[in-house]
Design an enzyme around this catalytic site. Structure first.
Site, PDB file in Angstrom:
ATOM      1  N   HIS A 166      62.564  26.564  -9.778  1.00 11.62           N
ATOM      2  CA  HIS A 166      62.553  25.058  -9.518  1.00 11.62           C
ATOM      3  C   HIS A 166      62.953  24.753  -8.031  1.00 11.62           C
ATOM      4  O   HIS A 166      63.506  25.817  -7.354  1.00 11.62           O
ATOM      5  CB  HIS A 166      63.602  24.554 -10.407  1.00 11.62           C
ATOM      6  CG  HIS A 166      65.050  25.030 -10.166  1.00 11.62           C
ATOM      7  ND1 HIS A 166      66.073  24.705  -9.403  1.00 11.62           N
ATOM      8  CD2 HIS A 166      65.572  26.057 -10.894  1.00 11.62           C
ATOM      9  CE1 HIS A 166      67.329  25.461  -9.487  1.00 11.62           C
ATOM     10  NE2 HIS A 166      66.835  26.219 -10.604  1.00 11.62           N
ATOM     11  N   ASP A 168      64.524  22.265  -6.697  1.00 13.82           N
ATOM     12  CA  ASP A 168      65.763  21.461  -6.421  1.00 13.82           C
ATOM     13  C   ASP A 168      66.982  22.341  -6.368  1.00 13.82           C
ATOM     14  O   ASP A 168      66.964  23.391  -7.027  1.00 13.82           O
ATOM     15  CB  ASP A 168      65.958  20.189  -7.420  1.00 13.82           C
ATOM     16  CG  ASP A 168      65.783  20.955  -8.926  1.00 13.82           C
ATOM     17  OD1 ASP A 168      64.941  21.353  -9.239  1.00 13.82           O
ATOM     18  OD2 ASP A 168      66.900  20.735  -9.723  1.00 13.82           O
ATOM     19  N   ASP A 199      69.994  30.073  -6.038  1.00 12.46           N
ATOM     20  CA  ASP A 199      69.669  29.075  -7.286  1.00 12.46           C
ATOM     21  C   ASP A 199      68.596  27.962  -6.695  1.00 12.46           C
ATOM     22  O   ASP A 199      69.210  27.050  -6.503  1.00 12.46           O
ATOM     23  CB  ASP A 199      70.616  28.579  -7.825  1.00 12.46           C
ATOM     24  CG  ASP A 199      70.347  27.848  -9.041  1.00 12.46           C
ATOM     25  OD1 ASP A 199      69.356  27.962  -9.773  1.00 12.46           O
ATOM     26  OD2 ASP A 199      71.385  27.111  -9.520  1.00 12.46           O
ATOM     27  N   GLU A 233      65.218  20.528 -12.259  1.00 12.05           N
ATOM     28  CA  GLU A 233      66.035  21.484 -13.255  1.00 12.05           C
ATOM     29  C   GLU A 233      67.351  21.537 -13.489  1.00 12.05           C
ATOM     30  O   GLU A 233      67.906  21.402 -14.397  1.00 12.05           O
ATOM     31  CB  GLU A 233      65.661  22.982 -12.902  1.00 12.05           C
ATOM     32  CG  GLU A 233      66.288  23.906 -14.160  1.00 12.05           C
ATOM     33  CD  GLU A 233      67.556  24.267 -14.022  1.00 12.05           C
ATOM     34  OE1 GLU A 233      67.856  24.986 -14.715  1.00 12.05           O
ATOM     35  OE2 GLU A 233      68.300  23.998 -12.879  1.00 12.05           O
ATOM     36  N   GLU A 234      68.204  21.015 -12.345  1.00 13.51           N
ATOM     37  CA  GLU A 234      69.666  20.600 -12.168  1.00 13.51           C
ATOM     38  C   GLU A 234      69.982  19.559 -13.066  1.00 13.51           C
ATOM     39  O   GLU A 234      71.182  19.352 -13.282  1.00 13.51           O
ATOM     40  CB  GLU A 234      69.958  20.780 -10.827  1.00 13.51           C
ATOM     41  CG  GLU A 234      69.812  21.986 -10.057  1.00 13.51           C
ATOM     42  CD  GLU A 234      70.602  23.177 -10.719  1.00 13.51           C
ATOM     43  OE1 GLU A 234      71.296  23.194 -11.561  1.00 13.51           O
ATOM     44  OE2 GLU A 234      70.431  24.142  -9.862  1.00 13.51           O
ATOM     45  N   ASP A 262      61.089  33.108 -16.104  1.00 12.45           N
ATOM     46  CA  ASP A 262      61.716  31.859 -15.550  1.00 12.45           C
ATOM     47  C   ASP A 262      63.080  32.312 -14.534  1.00 12.45           C
ATOM     48  O   ASP A 262      63.202  33.670 -14.616  1.00 12.45           O
ATOM     49  CB  ASP A 262      62.199  30.659 -16.389  1.00 12.45           C
ATOM     50  CG  ASP A 262      62.608  29.497 -15.530  1.00 12.45           C
ATOM     51  OD1 ASP A 262      62.147  29.327 -14.076  1.00 12.45           O
ATOM     52  OD2 ASP A 262      63.403  28.756 -16.305  1.00 12.45           O
ATOM     53  N   HIS A 540      76.252  27.172  -7.403  1.00 11.89           N
ATOM     54  CA  HIS A 540      76.844  25.723  -7.712  1.00 11.89           C
ATOM     55  C   HIS A 540      78.307  25.549  -7.198  1.00 11.89           C
ATOM     56  O   HIS A 540      79.171  24.488  -7.413  1.00 11.89           O
ATOM     57  CB  HIS A 540      76.852  25.786  -9.245  1.00 11.89           C
ATOM     58  CG  HIS A 540      75.615  25.465  -9.981  1.00 11.89           C
ATOM     59  ND1 HIS A 540      75.402  24.655 -11.144  1.00 11.89           N
ATOM     60  CD2 HIS A 540      74.343  25.766  -9.539  1.00 11.89           C
ATOM     61  CE1 HIS A 540      74.147  24.494 -11.442  1.00 11.89           C
ATOM     62  NE2 HIS A 540      73.487  25.119 -10.575  1.00 11.89           N
TER      63      HIS A 540
END
Length: 566
Positions: A166, A168, A199, A233-234, A262, A540
């Site tokens: 992803h 984002d 990530d 995705e987030e 993934d 994160h």
């Protein structure tokens, strides 16, 4: 380029306790290292400063068939190139520069109201930096910012293989809490820092790099290869992966793909000089439950015995008072993780026996569950969880609250379902409503008629069933296991594998990825990527980074894996 927008119990109890503690620690590492919410808890790479106190042996009962078998290595078609990618300084510098520049372009999103226009600059960068890749692909812009790259194969009888990442990221938070600028893409000679470095722009860029190098060497696939890059995705992928899934279903049809791989944690784990890799083959389910308490207003000087806030508090408190019943069913991938530990780790004989019997012996199953529940991390593999995350209500100090709302998030264990949750919360809410002489409405069904005292409303706001579990011990799993064995045993760390092997295990994802939208496309969905994930990676959180060696492993592995399967 075509572009479209579209059994033996030791006498020494201390010895037993040490064995169980070591086992729980190992399980936690194998089951969770790399899952973002647990990074700070367990060491899981060769750089761990405090290794687990576990000794190993590749032993199992000779009369039993292995529940965690090893698979033959698969010979790479171009092993020298993978070695080159991993060790050539010029390639390394170019690769790190590409990743660094990607990190420098902010693509963070909020849950709602995100400004997706910032992805335009990211697209421009990708299309310029990887012009050869975009020129060779059928390019589809799905819902404007989703990217699907289709590298058409010459053999239509082969199912397409899909690889995803992803674009984002989560927001950076306060940059002052970072040691480096969150969008610097700083490379210190070992690591690349910045939001999205781990990530998962590293995976996205790594996939593009692998294809770029394949094309440079004249790659013409027999099997169609698909790259799919969502952009939210987030925040559950409702604009990105959801639309990409619909597009792919229209283009290829249901169950049309060979597999989907993934994002996930880095698969490689070194533990006490033995080596494991784990790919997540399942995800827990998800349910956001909304609760609303409606009561008459009035002046705070003449309140009822329980205001709407008090009623809501009682309901939540009672709901939180008891955990859901633990359950370890045979299709929970955690069981395979346990079986691999039992067959390759030197653990207490009674514990080993229980694990290897847990799939058919009720008492053994109960004892394994009890052990898992004694660890604050591993218990979540066999528990449906509930977390009261949001509550709102009340306007001012002298006015009674009339409308109080709350949201309770659930992650659903394998073997449980939506009914498990709705039955539990309905039973508790019924008791509260009856005590307060209020009405009760659950998912728009009136169970108790509303009264002058008010009502409680409960509604499932967002539901996602427990993900279908990817089968293992079939040809696709064997292929992945064989490729990973070759990659790590012969290419990446041959010095570590002179007298050893890499054990591939299934595992569970306690969170969800964009694959939640892709279930209809294939029965074979894997979550995980080449490389390793240190516990300090800051995903994160602050100071997110990826090790350059880990990033290069993504490029080097996928170069030969894609070449092999296509």
């Amino acid at each position: 380029m075509q572009e479209k927008d579209v059994s033996e119990i030791p006498a020494n109890n201390q010895r037993r306790e040490r064995s169980q503690l070591a086992f729980r620690g190992l399980l936690a590492v194998l089951a969770f290292c790399g899952f973002y919410q647990f990074f700070h808890l367990f060491p899981c790479t060769m750089w761990s400063e405090e290794p687990l106190s576990v000794s190993f042996s590749a032993s199992t009962d000779s009369t039993d068939e292995l529940l965690c078998p090893l698979y033959d290595k698969i010979e790479f078609k171009d092993p020298d190139t993978s070695v080159y990618i991993l060790h050539d300084d010029e390639f390394r510098n170019k690769s790190i520069s590409r990743l660094s520049k990607a990190v420098q372009i902010p693509t963070w999103i909020d849950d709602e109201g995100s400004d997706f226009t910032r992805f335009t600059k990211f697209h421009e960068y990708l299309e310029t930096e990887f012009q050869r890749v975009f020129d060779a692909a059928n390019v589809f812009k799905v819902n404007t910012y989703g990217i699907v790259l289709e590298f058409k194969g010459s053999n239509s009888s082969l199912k397409p293989a899909m690889f995803t990442a992803h674009q984002d990221t989560v927001p950076p938070g306060d940059p002052q809490n970072w040691d480096k600028d969150p969008f610097s893409g700083l490379y210190d000679g070992t690591r690349v820092y910045g939001r999205g470095a781990s990530d998962c722009k590293n995976l996205l860029i790594g996939l593009l790099e692998s294809m770029d190098y394949l094309l440079e060497k004249g790659f013409k696939p027999e099997r169609t290869i698909i790259f799919a890059f969502g952009f939210d995705e987030e925040s559950s992928g409702k604009y990105g992966a959801s639309h990409i899934s619909k597009f792919l279903l229209e283009r290829y049809g249901p169950k049309s793909l060979y597999h989907i791989i993934d994002e996930g944690f880095g698969v490689f784990m070194e533990l006490q000089n033995r080596y494991f890799a784990m790919l997540a083959t399942g995800e827990k389910g998800y349910l956001d439950l909304g609760i609303e308490v409606l009561q008459p207003g009035g002046h705070s000087s003449i309140p009822p015995d329980h205001t709407a806030i008090g009623t809501m508090s009682k309901l939540i408190s009672r709901y939180e008072d008891r955990l859901y019943d633990p359950i370890l069913v045979n299709f929970n991938p955690t069981l395979n993780t346990l079986q691999c530990i039992a067959e390759y780790a030197d653990i207490e004989k009674s514990l080993k026996r229980d694990i290897l019997r847990a799939h058919f012996d009720e008492k053994s199953n109960e004892r394994v569950i009890k052990l898992l529940l004694n660890n604050k991390i591993t218990k979540y593999n066999v528990l449906t969880t509930h977390a009261a995350d949001i509550i709102n209500g009340g306007d001012k100090a002298n006015a009674l609250p009339q409308n109080v709302t709350a949201l309770i998030n659930h992650r659903i264990a394998h073997g449980n379902g939506f009914d498990t949750i709705m039955d539990r919360v309905t039973g508790i809410a019924t008791g509260v409503a009856q005590e307060h002489r209020m009405g009760l409405i659950v998912d728009d069904e009136i169970l108790i008629e509303p009264t002058l005292a008010g009502s409680i409303k409960i509604k499932a706001l967002y539901k996602l069933a427990v993900a279908p579990v990817t089968p293992i011990n079939d040809e696709i799993w064997a292929s992945l296991a064989g490729h990973y064995r070759t990659f790590y045993e012969d290419i990446t760390y041959p010095e570590k594998f002179e007298d050893d092997v890499l054990v591939l295990s299934a595992g569970i994802m306690t969170g969800n990825t964009d694959t939640r939208h892709y279930w209809d496309l294939t029965d074979h969905i894997f979550r995980g990527q080449p490389g390793f994930t240190p516990m300090t990676s800051g995903v994160h959180g602050n100071n997110e980074y990826v090790d350059a060696d880990s990033h290069l492993q993504v490029v080097a592995f996928y170069y030969n894996y894609i070449l092999s399967i296509s």
